[in-house]
Design a protein around this motif. Structure first.
Motif, PDB file in Angstrom:
ATOM      1  N   ILE A 184       0.837  -1.206   0.000  1.00 44.18           N
ATOM      2  CA  ILE A 184       0.000   0.000   0.000  1.00 44.18           C
ATOM      3  C   ILE A 184       0.867   1.249   0.000  1.00 44.18           C
ATOM      4  O   ILE A 184       0.597   2.217  -0.733  1.00 44.18           O
ATOM      5  CB  ILE A 184      -0.947  -0.002   1.219  1.00 44.18           C
ATOM      6  CG1 ILE A 184      -1.952  -1.158   1.111  1.00 44.18           C
ATOM      7  CG2 ILE A 184      -1.686   1.325   1.334  1.00 44.18           C
ATOM      8  CD1 ILE A 184      -2.785  -1.350   2.359  1.00 44.18           C
ATOM      9  N   ASP A 185       1.939   1.248   0.815  1.00 40.92           N
ATOM     10  CA  ASP A 185       2.753   2.477   0.936  1.00 40.92           C
ATOM     11  C   ASP A 185       3.885   2.547  -0.096  1.00 40.92           C
ATOM     12  O   ASP A 185       4.662   3.490  -0.102  1.00 40.92           O
ATOM     13  CB  ASP A 185       3.295   2.646   2.354  1.00 40.92           C
ATOM     14  CG  ASP A 185       4.292   1.562   2.771  1.00 40.92           C
ATOM     15  OD1 ASP A 185       4.910   0.929   1.892  1.00 40.92           O
ATOM     16  OD2 ASP A 185       4.469   1.355   3.984  1.00 40.92           O
ATOM     17  N   GLY A 186       3.978   1.542  -0.962  1.00 38.19           N
ATOM     18  CA  GLY A 186       4.970   1.589  -2.022  1.00 38.19           C
ATOM     19  C   GLY A 186       6.320   1.000  -1.669  1.00 38.19           C
ATOM     20  O   GLY A 186       7.255   1.049  -2.471  1.00 38.19           O
ATOM     21  N   THR A 187       6.451   0.423  -0.455  1.00 38.49           N
ATOM     22  CA  THR A 187       7.702  -0.226  -0.074  1.00 38.49           C
ATOM     23  C   THR A 187       7.999  -1.402  -0.996  1.00 38.49           C
ATOM     24  O   THR A 187       9.163  -1.702  -1.289  1.00 38.49           O
ATOM     25  CB  THR A 187       7.638  -0.700   1.392  1.00 38.49           C
ATOM     26  OG1 THR A 187       7.368   0.429   2.239  1.00 38.49           O
ATOM     27  CG2 THR A 187       8.941  -1.350   1.818  1.00 38.49           C
ATOM     28  N   CYS A 188       6.957  -2.071  -1.450  1.00 39.30           N
ATOM     29  CA  CYS A 188       7.107  -3.124  -2.444  1.00 39.30           C
ATOM     30  C   CYS A 188       6.000  -2.971  -3.481  1.00 39.30           C
ATOM     31  O   CYS A 188       5.059  -2.194  -3.285  1.00 39.30           O
ATOM     32  CB  CYS A 188       7.067  -4.522  -1.812  1.00 39.30           C
ATOM     33  SG  CYS A 188       5.425  -5.029  -1.239  1.00 39.30           S
ATOM     34  N   ALA A 189       6.108  -3.678  -4.583  1.00 38.31           N
ATOM     35  CA  ALA A 189       5.084  -3.619  -5.626  1.00 38.31           C
ATOM     36  C   ALA A 189       3.795  -4.264  -5.129  1.00 38.31           C
ATOM     37  O   ALA A 189       3.806  -5.069  -4.186  1.00 38.31           O
ATOM     38  CB  ALA A 189       5.577  -4.334  -6.879  1.00 38.31           C
ATOM     39  N   LYS A 190       2.697  -3.911  -5.765  1.00 40.17           N
ATOM     40  CA  LYS A 190       1.414  -4.495  -5.384  1.00 40.17           C
ATOM     41  C   LYS A 190       1.355  -5.966  -5.788  1.00 40.17           C
ATOM     42  O   LYS A 190       2.108  -6.439  -6.640  1.00 40.17           O
ATOM     43  CB  LYS A 190       0.266  -3.703  -6.005  1.00 40.17           C
ATOM     44  CG  LYS A 190       0.137  -2.304  -5.416  1.00 40.17           C
ATOM     45  CD  LYS A 190      -1.185  -1.649  -5.760  1.00 40.17           C
ATOM     46  CE  LYS A 190      -1.320  -0.300  -5.033  1.00 40.17           C
ATOM     47  NZ  LYS A 190      -2.648   0.317  -5.255  1.00 40.17           N
ATOM     48  N   TRP A 191       0.444  -6.674  -5.149  1.00 39.16           N
ATOM     49  CA  TRP A 191       0.308  -8.117  -5.344  1.00 39.16           C
ATOM     50  C   TRP A 191      -0.753  -8.424  -6.391  1.00 39.16           C
ATOM     51  O   TRP A 191      -1.775  -7.749  -6.468  1.00 39.16           O
ATOM     52  CB  TRP A 191      -0.058  -8.787  -4.020  1.00 39.16           C
ATOM     53  CG  TRP A 191       0.878  -8.458  -2.904  1.00 39.16           C
ATOM     54  CD1 TRP A 191       0.663  -7.573  -1.880  1.00 39.16           C
ATOM     55  CD2 TRP A 191       2.190  -8.978  -2.705  1.00 39.16           C
ATOM     56  NE1 TRP A 191       1.759  -7.526  -1.063  1.00 39.16           N
ATOM     57  CE2 TRP A 191       2.717  -8.366  -1.536  1.00 39.16           C
ATOM     58  CE3 TRP A 191       2.974  -9.903  -3.394  1.00 39.16           C
ATOM     59  CZ2 TRP A 191       3.981  -8.665  -1.048  1.00 39.16           C
ATOM     60  CZ3 TRP A 191       4.242 -10.195  -2.917  1.00 39.16           C
ATOM     61  CH2 TRP A 191       4.729  -9.580  -1.756  1.00 39.16           C
ATOM     62  N   HIS A 192      -0.511  -9.477  -7.159  1.00 44.36           N
ATOM     63  CA  HIS A 192      -1.540  -9.966  -8.077  1.00 44.36           C
ATOM     64  C   HIS A 192      -2.508 -10.906  -7.362  1.00 44.36           C
ATOM     65  O   HIS A 192      -3.647 -11.083  -7.808  1.00 44.36           O
ATOM     66  CB  HIS A 192      -0.896 -10.688  -9.262  1.00 44.36           C
ATOM     67  CG  HIS A 192      -0.130  -9.762 -10.157  1.00 44.36           C
ATOM     68  ND1 HIS A 192       1.242  -9.592 -10.052  1.00 44.36           N
ATOM     69  CD2 HIS A 192      -0.543  -8.949 -11.153  1.00 44.36           C
ATOM     70  CE1 HIS A 192       1.640  -8.720 -10.960  1.00 44.36           C
ATOM     71  NE2 HIS A 192       0.588  -8.313 -11.637  1.00 44.36           N
ATOM     72  N   ALA A 193      -2.042 -11.498  -6.272  1.00 39.31           N
ATOM     73  CA  ALA A 193      -2.917 -12.351  -5.454  1.00 39.31           C
ATOM     74  C   ALA A 193      -2.410 -12.374  -4.025  1.00 39.31           C
ATOM     75  O   ALA A 193      -1.196 -12.380  -3.786  1.00 39.31           O
ATOM     76  CB  ALA A 193      -2.979 -13.766  -6.013  1.00 39.31           C
ATOM     77  N   ILE A 194      -3.353 -12.377  -3.091  1.00 39.46           N
ATOM     78  CA  ILE A 194      -3.054 -12.548  -1.667  1.00 39.46           C
ATOM     79  C   ILE A 194      -3.856 -13.753  -1.205  1.00 39.46           C
ATOM     80  O   ILE A 194      -5.089 -13.766  -1.312  1.00 39.46           O
ATOM     81  CB  ILE A 194      -3.439 -11.309  -0.838  1.00 39.46           C
ATOM     82  CG1 ILE A 194      -2.658 -10.072  -1.310  1.00 39.46           C
ATOM     83  CG2 ILE A 194      -3.195 -11.556   0.647  1.00 39.46           C
ATOM     84  CD1 ILE A 194      -3.146  -8.769  -0.683  1.00 39.46           C
ATOM     85  N   LEU A 195      -3.175 -14.776  -0.701  1.00 39.40           N
ATOM     86  CA  LEU A 195      -3.823 -16.001  -0.245  1.00 39.40           C
ATOM     87  C   LEU A 195      -3.695 -16.075   1.267  1.00 39.40           C
ATOM     88  O   LEU A 195      -2.577 -16.078   1.799  1.00 39.40           O
ATOM     89  CB  LEU A 195      -3.166 -17.232  -0.884  1.00 39.40           C
ATOM     90  CG  LEU A 195      -3.453 -17.542  -2.349  1.00 39.40           C
ATOM     91  CD1 LEU A 195      -3.026 -16.417  -3.279  1.00 39.40           C
ATOM     92  CD2 LEU A 195      -2.780 -18.847  -2.756  1.00 39.40           C
ATOM     93  N   LEU A 196      -4.817 -16.132   1.956  1.00 40.73           N
ATOM     94  CA  LEU A 196      -4.802 -16.160   3.415  1.00 40.73           C
ATOM     95  C   LEU A 196      -5.188 -17.541   3.938  1.00 40.73           C
ATOM     96  O   LEU A 196      -6.290 -18.033   3.683  1.00 40.73           O
ATOM     97  CB  LEU A 196      -5.772 -15.110   3.985  1.00 40.73           C
ATOM     98  CG  LEU A 196      -5.419 -13.646   3.722  1.00 40.73           C
ATOM     99  CD1 LEU A 196      -6.452 -12.737   4.399  1.00 40.73           C
ATOM    100  CD2 LEU A 196      -4.018 -13.312   4.222  1.00 40.73           C
ATOM    101  N   ASP A 197      -4.260 -18.148   4.660  1.00 37.09           N
ATOM    102  CA  ASP A 197      -4.516 -19.414   5.335  1.00 37.09           C
ATOM    103  C   ASP A 197      -3.816 -19.391   6.687  1.00 37.09           C
ATOM    104  O   ASP A 197      -3.110 -20.316   7.060  1.00 37.09           O
ATOM    105  CB  ASP A 197      -4.011 -20.585   4.479  1.00 37.09           C
ATOM    106  CG  ASP A 197      -4.404 -21.942   5.056  1.00 37.09           C
ATOM    107  OD1 ASP A 197      -5.289 -21.977   5.924  1.00 37.09           O
ATOM    108  OD2 ASP A 197      -3.802 -22.953   4.645  1.00 37.09           O
ATOM    109  N   VAL A 198      -3.993 -18.283   7.396  1.00 37.39           N
ATOM    110  CA  VAL A 198      -3.316 -18.099   8.682  1.00 37.39           C
ATOM    111  C   VAL A 198      -4.180 -18.532   9.859  1.00 37.39           C
ATOM    112  O   VAL A 198      -3.704 -18.623  10.983  1.00 37.39           O
ATOM    113  CB  VAL A 198      -2.878 -16.630   8.878  1.00 37.39           C
ATOM    114  CG1 VAL A 198      -1.807 -16.253   7.875  1.00 37.39           C
ATOM    115  CG2 VAL A 198      -4.071 -15.684   8.744  1.00 37.39           C
TER     116      VAL A 198
END
Length: 226
Positions: free
Chosen positions: A132-146
């Protein structure tokens, strides 16, 4: 009846205790007295990766996975990853990686050394914030299994991932057309509504824990950013 043998334990930051046990040829990670995951029922966690990648339209995707566990989702993501893609995993329990390189090394194989992937010891929320803040590029997918799902929180603080604010952050961290995929041990109609309220197009799939339509039914939501 085969006895269960305790192999190791680990504390979840802000949460309960994980216990790695063997049961014959099978391995199980326990959360307290409950089974969190095991080698006999890994299919739905593999489907989390495979079905997400089938729905993506990025040529060289950047994928974020929340939670390493036994590595089922990570390994399947690497297996199905298009050329040039990258997979990052956020894991908060260091011992999980020690188990992956120790008692579970026969499952892990060479995946932790795969140059297409990286396991980061941090909260998945931190890597969402970085996009979100630009520290890294945006994601094409976020998978949550936490967790065991939006209503089965494993670690204190994870509930924020499934809140309206947390879902809005996940949406902001995704590229246009990106997918937030969430695994759950059970359906949750309120969560599906929250996903829609956060501005996602939502698809809900029921998948079995084991191949050939066997085992408990689990739920995966595929929420696409429009």
């Amino acid at each position: 009846m085969l006895p269960r043998e305790t192999l190791a334990t680990a504390a979840i930051p802000g949460g309960d205790t994980l216990t790695l046990v063997s049961h014959g040829r099978d391995y199980i990670i326990m959360l307290g007295r409950d089974e969190l995951m095991g080698t006999r029922m890994q299919f739905s966690e593999e489907q989390l990766a495979e079905l997400t990648l089938e729905r993506m339209n990025a040529d060289t995707p950047r994928i974020l996975i929340g939670g390493y566990g036994m590595g089922f989702t990570y390994r399947k993501a690497l297996e199905k990853l298009p050329e040039g893609g990258r997979v990052f995993v956020a894991e908060v329990v260091p011992e999980i990686l020690e188990w992956a390189e120790g008692p579970l090394a026969h499952l892990t194989g060479e995946t932790l050394a795969d140059p297409r992937g990286e396991v980061v010891l941090c909260d998945v929320a931190a890597l969402i914030d970085d996009a979100i803040d630009g520290t890294c590029a945006k994601w094409h997918a976020i998978l949550l299994d936490v967790d065991n799902g939006p209503d089965g929180i494993v670690r204190d603080g994870n509930e924020r991932l499934y809140s309206r604010t947390g879902l809005a952050k996940a949406r902001d961290a995704l590229c246009s057309g990106g997918i937030l995929a969430v695994w759950s041990a059970a359906p949750d109609h309120k969560f599906r509504t929250r996903l829609k309220d956060a501005g996602f197009d939502v698809e809900e799939r029921t998948v079995r824990a084991r191949p050939n339509n066997k085992g408990p039914r689990h739920t995966i939501w595929f929420a696409r950013k429009t």
